[in-house]
Design a protein around this motif. Structure first.
Motif, short mmCIF file in Angstrom:
data_model
loop_
_atom_site.label_atom_id
_atom_site.label_comp_id
_atom_site.label_asym_id
_atom_site.label_seq_id
_atom_site.Cartn_x
_atom_site.Cartn_y
_atom_site.Cartn_z
N GLU A 74 0.77 -1.13 -0.07
CA GLU A 74 -0.01 -0.17 0.03
C GLU A 74 0.92 1.49 0.00
OE1 GLU A 74 -3.44 0.13 -0.14
OE2 GLU A 74 -3.27 -1.90 -0.43
N ILE A 75 1.80 1.52 0.86
CA ILE A 75 2.28 2.79 1.10
C ILE A 75 3.52 2.88 0.30
CG2 ILE A 75 3.69 4.21 2.80
CD1 ILE A 75 2.04 2.82 4.99
N SER A 76 4.19 1.96 0.22
CA SER A 76 5.84 2.02 -0.58
C SER A 76 5.28 2.07 -2.21
CB SER A 76 6.57 0.62 -0.74
OG SER A 76 6.95 0.66 0.70
N SER A 77 4.27 1.26 -2.42
CA SER A 77 3.92 1.59 -4.18
C SER A 77 3.39 2.83 -4.40
CB SER A 77 2.90 0.12 -4.51
OG SER A 77 1.72 0.24 -3.78
N LYS A 78 2.42 3.25 -3.23
CA LYS A 78 1.91 4.55 -3.67
C LYS A 78 3.00 5.65 -3.60
CE LYS A 78 -2.63 3.15 -2.79
NZ LYS A 78 -3.53 2.75 -1.86
N LEU A 79 3.80 5.58 -2.75
CA LEU A 79 4.99 6.74 -2.65
C LEU A 79 5.63 6.57 -4.14
CD1 LEU A 79 6.25 6.20 0.92
CD2 LEU A 79 5.15 8.10 -0.01
N ALA A 80 5.99 5.25 -4.49
CA ALA A 80 6.67 5.33 -5.87
C ALA A 80 5.79 6.02 -6.94
CB ALA A 80 6.91 3.95 -5.99
N ILE A 81 4.67 5.72 -7.00
CA ILE A 81 3.74 6.48 -7.96
C ILE A 81 3.99 7.93 -7.69
CG2 ILE A 81 1.47 6.79 -8.69
CD1 ILE A 81 1.00 3.78 -7.95
N LEU A 82 3.74 8.54 -6.42
CA LEU A 82 3.83 9.98 -6.21
C LEU A 82 5.21 10.52 -6.62
CD1 LEU A 82 2.50 12.20 -4.66
CD2 LEU A 82 3.43 11.42 -2.74
N GLN A 83 5.94 9.71 -6.58
CA GLN A 83 7.59 10.04 -7.02
C GLN A 83 7.57 10.12 -8.41
OE1 GLN A 83 10.78 7.27 -6.13
NE2 GLN A 83 12.26 8.95 -6.63
N ILE A 84 7.20 9.31 -9.25
CA ILE A 84 7.02 9.37 -10.67
C ILE A 84 6.16 10.70 -11.17
CG2 ILE A 84 6.27 8.13 -12.68
CD1 ILE A 84 6.63 5.64 -11.29
N SER A 85 4.97 10.77 -10.42
CA SER A 85 4.47 11.97 -10.98
C SER A 85 4.92 13.35 -10.73
CB SER A 85 3.04 11.75 -10.11
OG SER A 85 2.36 10.72 -10.11
N ILE A 86 5.51 13.20 -9.57
CA ILE A 86 6.26 14.69 -9.38
C ILE A 86 7.56 14.94 -10.11
CG2 ILE A 86 7.64 15.78 -7.53
CD1 ILE A 86 5.69 14.80 -5.51
N GLU A 87 8.16 13.94 -10.60
CA GLU A 87 9.29 13.83 -11.46
C GLU A 87 8.85 14.14 -12.84
OE1 GLU A 87 11.54 10.21 -11.00
OE2 GLU A 87 12.83 11.32 -9.49
N HIS A 88 7.43 13.62 -13.20
CA HIS A 88 6.88 14.07 -14.55
C HIS A 88 6.40 15.59 -14.45
CE1 HIS A 88 4.40 13.90 -18.30
NE2 HIS A 88 3.19 14.21 -17.40
N ILE A 106 10.48 6.38 0.96
CA ILE A 106 10.67 5.12 0.43
C ILE A 106 11.48 4.30 0.98
CG2 ILE A 106 11.05 3.88 -1.54
CD1 ILE A 106 9.65 6.08 -3.44
N ALA A 107 12.73 4.92 1.53
CA ALA A 107 13.73 4.31 1.87
C ALA A 107 13.34 3.71 3.43
CB ALA A 107 15.05 4.93 2.11
N SER A 108 12.61 4.76 4.14
CA SER A 108 12.38 4.47 5.62
C SER A 108 11.16 3.17 5.66
CB SER A 108 11.63 5.59 6.24
OG SER A 108 12.52 6.41 6.02
N THR A 109 10.09 3.17 4.60
CA THR A 109 8.96 2.43 4.64
C THR A 109 9.65 1.15 4.16
OG1 THR A 109 8.48 2.98 2.68
CG2 THR A 109 7.15 3.67 4.29
N GLU A 110 10.73 0.99 3.37
CA GLU A 110 11.27 -0.35 2.96
C GLU A 110 12.06 -0.78 4.22
OE1 GLU A 110 13.62 0.15 -0.56
OE2 GLU A 110 11.97 -0.13 -1.81
N SER A 111 12.83 0.03 4.84
CA SER A 111 13.45 -0.34 6.06
C SER A 111 12.51 -0.98 7.03
CB SER A 111 14.51 0.89 6.51
OG SER A 111 14.68 0.26 8.05
N ILE A 112 11.39 -0.42 7.29
CA ILE A 112 10.48 -0.98 8.46
C ILE A 112 10.02 -2.38 8.13
CG2 ILE A 112 8.30 -0.30 9.50
CD1 ILE A 112 8.96 2.64 9.47
N SER A 113 9.62 -2.29 6.85
CA SER A 113 8.95 -3.65 6.18
C SER A 113 10.10 -4.54 6.25
CB SER A 113 8.59 -3.03 4.72
OG SER A 113 8.41 -4.51 3.97
N HIS A 114 11.19 -4.22 5.95
CA HIS A 114 12.25 -5.35 5.87
C HIS A 114 12.41 -5.84 7.46
CE1 HIS A 114 14.13 -4.28 1.62
NE2 HIS A 114 12.71 -4.38 1.65
N GLY A 115 12.55 -4.83 7.93
CA GLY A 115 12.85 -5.50 9.69
C GLY A 115 11.70 -6.19 10.07
N LEU A 116 10.46 -6.06 9.73
CA LEU A 116 9.30 -6.87 10.06
C LEU A 116 9.35 -8.21 9.49
CD1 LEU A 116 6.49 -3.95 10.03
CD2 LEU A 116 7.20 -5.17 12.07
#
Lengths: 230, 262
Positions: free
Chosen positions: B79-93, B117-127
C-alpha cells in the motif's frame, strides 16, 4: 603406629587446605562475600596446622596454638553465619549479634588466660563454640527449607553453602565430646587410648575439609552452561 | 552418690559419646537432604505444569506476533511503498513539464519522497525480511551481516553450508532468523564485542547454527533470572522444538549453538 597415622592425617589436612586455598585463588572473582570468611578460615586453619605440626615435630608443646586458633575460628565462622543467616537483621538500637560475638570472643580470651592454662586444652571455649555452631547450622537448614518453600530464585551456589554448613555440623557434633574431655584425655588417659580419640578427631577433620573442598568448589564455580532440548 | 569410671570405661564413654553425636547429626543432615529433595520434586512438578501452560500461551503469542508482523510488512510494501513510488514518478513528470517553475520545491519534495520510500522499506524489511521469503535464511542473514560489517563497529565472520537444495521451511527459518537477530542485538547492546563468528549449516534434514562473540560475557544464572533477551531466545528455541547450548562466563564472551531437525 598411631603416631604415624596422626602425622599422616596432619599432612593430609594441610594438603586439603592447600587445595581449598588454590580453588579460591583461581576463582577469586566469583567468591561471594559470605564465602570470603570461609576462605579466611581456611587460611587460618592452614597456618595453625602448619605451626602445630612443626612444633609437634620439634617436640615443643603446641597446645597454645589451639587457644589462638579456637578464638580465630569462632570469629570467622560466626561472621560466615552472620552473613548467610542475615543476623544483622536482628539488631535493634544495639547490634546484638555482633555484641554476642564480642562477648564470646572476650570470654574465650579471658578463659585462655585466667581460667584454663595456655599449655593445656581449652574445653570450655571449644565446647561453647561447638554448641553455637551446631545451633547455627540447624538454623541454616531451617532457613534453606523456608527459601525453597517460598520459591526464592534458585542459585546452584547455595548448594555449596549447604555443604559447608553440613560439614560444620558434622565437625562440631563429632568434636563436642572429645574437646569436652580433652584435658582429662591429655593428663589422665593412657597415651594409646587418647591417640585413638585424636585419630578419630583427625578423621573428622579430613571429612570436614573434604566436604569444604566440594562446597567451596560449588561456590566458586558458577554455572557456565545451559543446554537442553525441546 | 558419686559415680566413678575407670580409665578404660571413660575411653569408651568418650568414643561412644562422639560416635553418638556424630550419628545424630549425620542422621539429621540425611533426613534434611531427603526432605529437601522431596520438597523440591513436589515444587518442580507444580512448576512444570505452570511452565507447560506458559509455553502454550507463548506459542500462540509467537504465532500471532509473526503473523501480524507479516501482515503489517505486506501492507507497508503493497500500500504505502507502491503509492509513494507512483507519487515520486508523478512529481518527476511534473518537474519535467514545468522546467522553469518551482524547481527547488519539486527537488525537495522528490528528496523527501525518496527518504520516505527508504524508511518504509527499512521498516518493512525489519518486520519481514524479503530475502527470507524469496532466497531463504542464509541470504537474509547475509543482508544483516553486510549492514553491520559496514558500520565498522563489529566484525562478523559469517560462514555457511547450504545443502538444502532450495527447500525452505519458512516458519523454522523465520524463527532462527529472529534468534540470530536477538543474539546480535545482545552482542551490540550489552557485550561490547569486537568480533562475532556465525556459522549456519542447512541441509535437507537439519538446520544448525553456532554463534559466538568476544564480548564481556555474563553470568548465565543471573542472565536467566534477569532477562538480557536470553529468555526471549529460549522461548523461540522452545517454539522451534530445537536443542541448544548456551555457554558464557564473565570476560570470556559467549557461545550459542542450536540444532533443529527439520
Amino acid at each position: 603406629m598411631t603416631g604415624i597415622i596422626l602425622k599422616f592425617i596432619a599432612i593430609l589436612v594441610i594438603m586439603q587446605l592447600l587445595v581449598i586455598i588454590a580453588v579460591c585463588w583461581k576463582n577469586f572473582k566469583q567468591i561471594k562475600k559470605e564465602a570470603l570468611f570461609i576462605v579466611l578460615f581456611s587460611v587460618l586453619a592452614l597456618l595453625a596446622q602448619v605451626v602445630s605440626t612443626t612444633l609437634s615435630w620439634l617436640k615443643i608443646n603446641n597446645i597454645w596454638v589451639l587457644h589462638v586458633y579456637t578464638a580465630g575460628e569462632f570469629v570467622l565462622l560466626y561472621l560466615f553465619y552472620y552473613q548467610v543467616l542475615h543476623l544483622g537483621e536482628l539488631k535493634t538500637r544495639l547490634n546484638w549479634p555482633l555484641l554476642f560475638l564480642v562477648a564470646v570472643f572476650g570470654f574465650m580470651v579471658y578463659s585462655s588466660i585466667y581460667i584454663e592454662t595456655i599449655n593445656g586444652f581449652n574445653p570450655m571455649s571449644r565446647t561453647l563454640e561447638c554448641l553455637i555452631m551446631i545451633a547455627f547450622s540447624v538454623f541454616f537448614y531451617i532457613k534453606e527449607i523456608r527459601a525453597i518453600a517460598y520459591f526464592e530464585s534458585y542459585d546452584h551456589r547455595r548448594e555449596g553453602l549447604l555443604l559447608i554448613n553440613t560439614g560444620i555440623l558434622l565437625l562440631s557434633s563429632g568434636q563436642f565430646f572429645i574437646y569436652l574431655m580433652s584435658n582429662y584425655m591429655f593428663y589422665e588417659m593412657h597415651n594409646s587410648q587418647s591417640r585413638i580419640l585424636w585419630i578419630f578427631n583427625g578423621l573428622l577433620n579430613l571429612l570436614f575439609y573434604s566436604i569444604l573442598i566440594v562446597g567451596i568448589w560449588k561456590l566458586a564455580s558458577p554455572k557456565k552452561n545451559f543446554s537442553g532440548s525441546y | 552418690m558419686e559415680i566413678s569410671f575407670t580409665k578404660e570405661e571413660l575411653f569408651w564413654l568418650i568414643l561412644a559419646g562422639s560416635f553418638f553425636t556424630l550419628f545424630v547429626s549425620t542422621s539429621f543432615a540425611l533426613m534434611y537432604f531427603f526432605y529437601r529433595k522431596r520438597l523440591t520434586d513436589q515444587l518442580l512438578k507444580t512448576t512444570e505444569i505452570e511452565l507447560q501452560k506458559k509455553s502454550e500461551l507463548l506459542e500462540s503469542q509467537i504465532i500471532g506476533q509473526d503473523s501480524e508482523r507479516e501482515k503489517i510488512a505486506r501492507a507497508i510494501h503493497d500500500e504505502i511503498s507502491s503509492k509513494l513510488a507512483i507519487l515520486q514518478i508523478s512529481i518527476e513528470h511534473l518537474k519535467r513539464i514545468n522546467l522553469e517553475k518551482n524547481q527547488e520545491e519539486t527537488d525537495l519534495i522528490v528528496e523527501i519522497i525518496e527518504k520516505l520510500i527508504a524508511s518504509t522499506e527499512s521498516i518493512s524489511h525489519g518486520l519481514l525480511p524479503p530475502d527470507l521469503e524469496h532466497a531463504g535464511l542464509i541470504s537474509a542473514v547475509n543482508g544483516v551481516v553486510e549492514v553491520l560489517n559496514k558500520t565498522g563497529e563489529l566484525a562478523i565472520d559469517y560462514t555457511w553450508i547450504d545443502l538444502s537444495d532450495g527447500q525452505h521451511i519458512k516458519e523454522t527459518e523465520l524463527g532462527v532468523y529472529r534468534i540470530i537477530h536477538e543474539l546480535m542485538h545482545n552482542t551490540i547492546k550489552y557485550a561490547n564485542a569486537k568480533n562475532v563468528r556465525l556459522n549456519i549449516e542447512l541441509n535437507r534434514t537439519s538446520l544448525a547454527i553456532s554463534y559466538s562473540d568476544d564480548g564481556a560475557g555474563f553470568n548465565m544464572e543471573e542472565a536467566m533470572n534477569k532477562g538480557l533477551g536470553i529468555r526471549s531466545i529460549l522461548s523461540r528455541v522452545q517454539f522451534l522444538n530445537a536443542s541448544y547450548n548456551f555457554h558464557s562466563e564473565l570476560g570470556q564472551g559467549m557461545e550459542f549453538t542450536l540444532k533443529k531437525i527439520r
